[in-house]
Scaffold this motif. Structure first.
Motif, short mmCIF file in Angstrom:
data_model
loop_
_atom_site.label_atom_id
_atom_site.label_comp_id
_atom_site.label_asym_id
_atom_site.label_seq_id
_atom_site.Cartn_x
_atom_site.Cartn_y
_atom_site.Cartn_z
N SER A 105 -1.42 -3.74 -11.04
CA SER A 105 -1.59 -3.14 -9.71
C SER A 105 -2.26 -1.78 -9.83
O SER A 105 -3.16 -1.44 -9.05
N ALA A 106 -1.82 -0.97 -10.82
CA ALA A 106 -2.39 0.36 -11.00
C ALA A 106 -3.85 0.27 -11.42
O ALA A 106 -4.70 0.99 -10.92
N LEU A 107 -4.12 -0.64 -12.33
CA LEU A 107 -5.48 -0.81 -12.85
C LEU A 107 -6.46 -1.14 -11.73
O LEU A 107 -7.59 -0.66 -11.71
N ILE A 108 -6.01 -1.97 -10.81
CA ILE A 108 -6.88 -2.34 -9.69
C ILE A 108 -6.79 -1.29 -8.59
O ILE A 108 -7.81 -0.83 -8.07
N GLY A 109 -5.58 -0.89 -8.27
CA GLY A 109 -5.34 -0.08 -7.07
C GLY A 109 -5.79 1.37 -7.19
O GLY A 109 -6.41 1.91 -6.27
N LEU A 110 -5.49 2.03 -8.33
CA LEU A 110 -5.76 3.47 -8.42
C LEU A 110 -7.26 3.78 -8.36
O LEU A 110 -7.66 4.60 -7.53
N PRO A 111 -8.12 3.14 -9.20
CA PRO A 111 -9.55 3.43 -9.10
C PRO A 111 -10.10 3.09 -7.72
O PRO A 111 -10.89 3.85 -7.16
N LEU A 112 -9.62 1.98 -7.17
CA LEU A 112 -10.09 1.57 -5.86
C LEU A 112 -9.74 2.62 -4.81
O LEU A 112 -10.57 2.99 -3.97
N ALA A 113 -8.50 3.11 -4.87
CA ALA A 113 -8.04 4.08 -3.88
C ALA A 113 -8.83 5.37 -3.98
O ALA A 113 -9.30 5.91 -2.97
N LEU A 186 -1.36 -7.78 -4.94
CA LEU A 186 -2.10 -7.52 -3.71
C LEU A 186 -1.26 -6.65 -2.77
O LEU A 186 -1.75 -5.69 -2.17
N THR A 187 0.02 -6.99 -2.64
CA THR A 187 0.91 -6.22 -1.77
C THR A 187 0.99 -4.77 -2.24
O THR A 187 0.84 -3.84 -1.44
N LEU A 188 1.21 -4.57 -3.54
CA LEU A 188 1.35 -3.22 -4.07
C LEU A 188 0.06 -2.44 -3.89
O LEU A 188 0.08 -1.26 -3.54
N VAL A 189 -1.07 -3.10 -4.14
CA VAL A 189 -2.36 -2.42 -4.00
C VAL A 189 -2.53 -1.96 -2.55
O VAL A 189 -2.90 -0.81 -2.30
N VAL A 190 -2.22 -2.83 -1.60
CA VAL A 190 -2.35 -2.46 -0.18
C VAL A 190 -1.47 -1.24 0.12
O VAL A 190 -1.89 -0.31 0.79
N VAL A 191 -0.25 -1.25 -0.45
CA VAL A 191 0.68 -0.16 -0.15
C VAL A 191 0.20 1.15 -0.77
O VAL A 191 0.22 2.20 -0.13
N LEU A 192 -0.26 1.08 -2.03
CA LEU A 192 -0.57 2.35 -2.72
C LEU A 192 -1.92 2.92 -2.31
O LEU A 192 -2.11 4.13 -2.31
N ILE A 193 -2.85 2.03 -1.95
CA ILE A 193 -4.20 2.49 -1.61
C ILE A 193 -4.16 3.53 -0.48
O ILE A 193 -4.74 4.59 -0.58
#
Lengths: 318, 514
Positions: A105-113, A186-193
């Protein structure tokens, strides 16, 4: 720099000791113990005393704590009081599972955010910004369990593409888990973004409007160079700290998401261990939590120092 | 050609996430279709509730319920009407004084390890329920058993401490399973979690926190199971069980609530079962504590309630059957029907007679340990207010409830699973019972209870049990508004699973249609 790292690690060790002592006291302060939890409603006085004897609960708390520390020093995590089997069998797979889910989730979510945050800031008040900001507000306003349930409904029940909940054995390998982590990730990414995007956007806008950015622009610096050399070094430190905390939060198991997707992570184990008054498991989970937060913060500080030459030179701060 | 390239190009510009998702979805679909191929696997969900502490020993307080059902057999099991039917015992008879019972065992029954079932295994399994080390909750249920002896390899005699006409009913208990004496070398105090039984399924892999696998036992005495395998997934969250059922990951969910049953309206895919059970949730008054030492107060607090309205609000009108504070349920052969409409005037009158003409204040301790309790407390509070009963509701942490409130405070809540009439009356109302939660102490009641047990004639026995139920309505301290139905959902692919309690299921008959 090295001195700083060593100092921080010593401090980290002290923090861990202190955390474990506090956790021990807190668990002890809860009403009941591992035996009342195990026997539940079927308590008879004899059974209780006998169970306490078997689990060593009749020894003083300090002695049990020191035993645990001594065991840890030998690399022995001790026995879980609820399963009466080695605690490592419980903790090990859960750490793997939570790190897998949180890591991906971090690998996808953090750079994206961060990327979307910078994009939104540079395209301020234009379509890209309005979309990114608007959608992130919507995502932020929605609790994890709603997002998760919605995703299950669409992808598992309606489209039938992905499994709804995680159904694996308790020693599942990473490969076993892969199909099941897609929706939770996907859920975590949506939340953290949402959160990180908004903070990044605000910081970048601050820097874009700052005097030194204005000065750089007057010197004729623009476009990517302005962003890269003059804006991001000032904007990122605050974002990095937030990312570090988010990373730690992700790695330590997000209970709500674990419950919705029946994902066997650390958060659920911790809750079970607390309700079972399973002190060794609670302590070890606490150590993983505390250790992860400490390391994430240390990494964030090092990254901030790398970005800010002023901090690099002083070298005396904790 | 051209268009397709533009589409590809456009897709490539989509966020990374969407791309990963599409690839991953394809991967998963392939993976899942592989696992669906072995069609004779029934997939169940189970919340062990005790989490990490679950045990394969059928008499452990933390027994793994589905192992009890699938792996082990009983001497007798309930038939569709709840009457004792043969399981490992083919016939049974009592001595004229009802103090000795003889059971004839089935021939040719094999344990999962290949050994033969003999009378010694039955002796071992029944005697270990009395172990002071194991302290099984089943021990108090079967405490009437004095000695168990093997007359020959296929005959067992059970001697009782006092006469009892319905011993087979007690032996139908879902925990009274027969284990192999060889497995623990006959040690009565050893935890027997080997998982070796005589049931239709063997324990393939025991993993209560992950996926437990039961494999068909070809040597099952009732005939080879039609399924190859039963997989049981640990799904602690009830909502997650429903999601797994909706998306076709599992074939059966044992308990859903009234609201959730609407999600399974698609009759092509799902069957929804609503099975009356003997389970109940209640409000308990301790009759040895003020103000309930006066039974008139206790009765007033029970008669001021509109039970049907409470049932409709709590579980829906098809979710249960009204009870007049009767722990014996309508499906029990000894059930005595009664009617108990709301009686505010009567309640007021009783309170006045007991010295509370201006009504009464009581404090009800509740917790979220049971999902109906808090709502029940609130409805109760509203319904009894017109009778001058002012209820203060205090919610306490669920972890403390059983240890510090239930059976400690004068007014609390309780929940019981289904039990035969004699068992529930003995476990919860006999004067010296450990879990006599309402502190109901009545010599006449105890004597009648003992007399019922010693009465050989069914109708005479039924009359006595009826009298006992009437006594609880007149003088009891337990407010039991209704018995609950169990609402389950099962995939239409599953056959051989009757709309009845799981305890009556012949698991070797359960199959999956293609």
């Amino acid at each position: 720099m090295l001195v700083l790292i060593v100092r921080r690690l010593i401090l980290a060790a002290l923090t861990l000791v202190l955390t474990s002592i506090i956790a021990t006291i807190v668990v002890q302060a809860l009403p009941g113990d591992a035996c009342t939890a195990y026997l539940g409603r079927y308590i008879e006085p004899g059974a209780l005393a006998q169970c306490r004897g078997q689990l060593g609960l009749d020894h003083p708390l300090a002695e049990r704590y020191l035993d645990w520390v001594a065991g840890l020093a030998r690399g022995d995590l001790g026995m879980s009081l609820s399963t009466r089997r080695p605690a490592i069998e419980l903790i090990g797979p859960r750490v793997q599972n939570s790190f897998l889910l949180g890591g991906v989730s971090a690998l996808i979510g953090l750079p994206l955010a961060v990327g979307l945050g910078v994009l939104a800031a540079t395209r301020r008040d234009r379509l890209a910004d309005l979309l990114a900001s608007g959608l992130s507000m919507a995502a932020m306003a929605m609790p994890e369990f709603v997002t998760g349930t919605l995703l299950i409904f669409v992808f598992a029940i309606w489209l039938g593409l992905l499994p709804a909940v995680t159904l694996v054995s308790s020693n599942a390998t990473v490969m076993d888990l892969l199909p099941y982590i897609i929706l939770p990730v996907l859920t975590l990414v949506v939340v953290l973004i949402a959160h990180i995007l908004r903070v990044t956007r605000a910081n970048v806008i601050d820097q874009l409007e700052s005097e030194h950015a204005e000065f750089a622009r007057l010197r004729g610096v623009g476009g990517w160079r302005l962003l890269w050399r003059h804006v991001l070094p000032g904007a990122l430190p605050a974002t990095i700290n937030l990312c570090a905390l988010t990373l730690a939060w992700l790695l330590c198991g997000v209970v709500v998401v674990e419950r919705v997707f029946n994902y066997p992570g650390l958060g659920t184990l911790m809750i079970e261990a607390i309700s079972n008054r399973d002190l060794p498991v609670v302590l070890e989970a606490t150590m993983v939590f505390a250790g992860t937060y400490i390391l994430a913060n240390l990494a964030a500080d090092l990254a901030t120092i790398a970005l800010d030459p002023r901090l690099r030179r002083s070298g005396s701060g904790w | 050609m051209d268009t397709s390239r533009t589409q590809t190009a456009r897709r490539a510009r989509d966020p990374l996430l969407a791309k990963t998702l599409v690839t991953a979805a394809a991967l998963v679909t392939t993976l899942l279709s592989v696992s669906v191929a072995d069609a004779a696997t029934l997939r169940l969900a189970y919340d062990s509730a005790v989490g990490t502490a679950a045990s394969l020993d059928p008499i452990s307080p933390n027994r793994y319920y589905l192992a009890n059902e699938l792996v082990y057999s009983r001497l007798v099991m309930p038939d569709a009407a709840g009457k004792p039917a043969p399981d490992l015992a083919t016939s049974w008879s009592a001595s004229p004084d009802l103090k000795a019972w003889t059971f004839k065992l089935r021939d040719g029954v094999k344990f999962h390890d290949g050994s033969d079932l003999t009378a010694d295994d039955v002796v071992y399994s029944l005697l270990r329920t009395k172990s002071s080390v194991l302290k099984s909750p089943l021990g108090s249920v079967l405490s009437i058993i004095d000695t168990v002896t093997a007359d020959d390899p296929h005959t067992v005699t059970v001697k009782l401490t006092s006469a009892f006409a319905d011993l087979p009913l007690l032996l139908m208990d879902y925990r009274a399973r027969i284990l192999s004496a060889k497995a623990e070398k006959g040690n009565l105090d050893a935890v027997n979690d080997t998982g070796i039984g005589t049931g239709p399924f063997t324990v393939g892999k025991y993993d209560p926190q992950g996926t437990t696998v039961f494999k068909a036992f070809d040597g099952y005495f009732g005939g080879k199971p039609k399924l190859d395998e039963v997989d049981v997934f640990d799904i602690a969250d009830q909502q997650a069980q429903v999601q797994a059922m909706l998306s076709g990951q599992i074939d059966y969910v044992q308990t859903i609530d009234q609201q959730q049953s609407k999600l399974f309206a698609d009759a092509g895919k799902f069957k929804v079962f609503s099975v009356p059970t003997g389970g109940w949730q209640a409000i308990v008054m301790m009759l040895n504590a003020a103000p309930f030492t006066d039974v008139r107060v206790a009765k007033a607090l029970r008669m001021a309630v509109d039970r049907q309205a409470m049932l409709n609000l709590l579980v829906g009108k098809d979710g249960g059957t009204v009870s007049c504070d009767n722990p014996v349920w309508a499906g029990d052969p000894y059930y005595a029907p009664a009617s108990c409409p709301q009686d505010i005037a009567g309640a007021k009158q009783l309170l006045a007679q007991a010295g509370h003409p201006d009504g009464i204040d009581v404090e009800l301790f509740t917790s979220d340990l049971n999902n109906l309790w808090i709502k029940m407390a609130q409805i109760y509070q509203q319904q009894v207010a017109p009778a001058g009963i002012r209820v203060k509701i205090t919610q306490v942490p669920s972890a403390d409830y059983n240890n510090y409130y239930w059976m400690h405070k004068p007014l609390t809540q309780t929940a019981w699973g289904q039990r035969p009439a004699d068992q529930i009356l003995n476990e919860a109302y006999q004067s010296s019972a450990t879990w006599n939660e309402s502190a109901f102490k009545n010599k006449q009641f105890d004597d009648l209870l003992a007399k019922a047990r010693a009465t050989a004639d069914f109708d005479a026995r039924k009359a006595i049990y009826g009298q006992l139920q009437q006594m609880l309505w007149d003088q009891g301290g337990t407010f039991i508004p209704f018995h609950t139905n169990q609402i389950s959902v099962v995939s239409t692919k599953v056959t051989g699973l009757p709309e009845a309690s799981l305890e009556t299921v012949h698991w070797n008959e359960v199959a999956l249609a293609n």
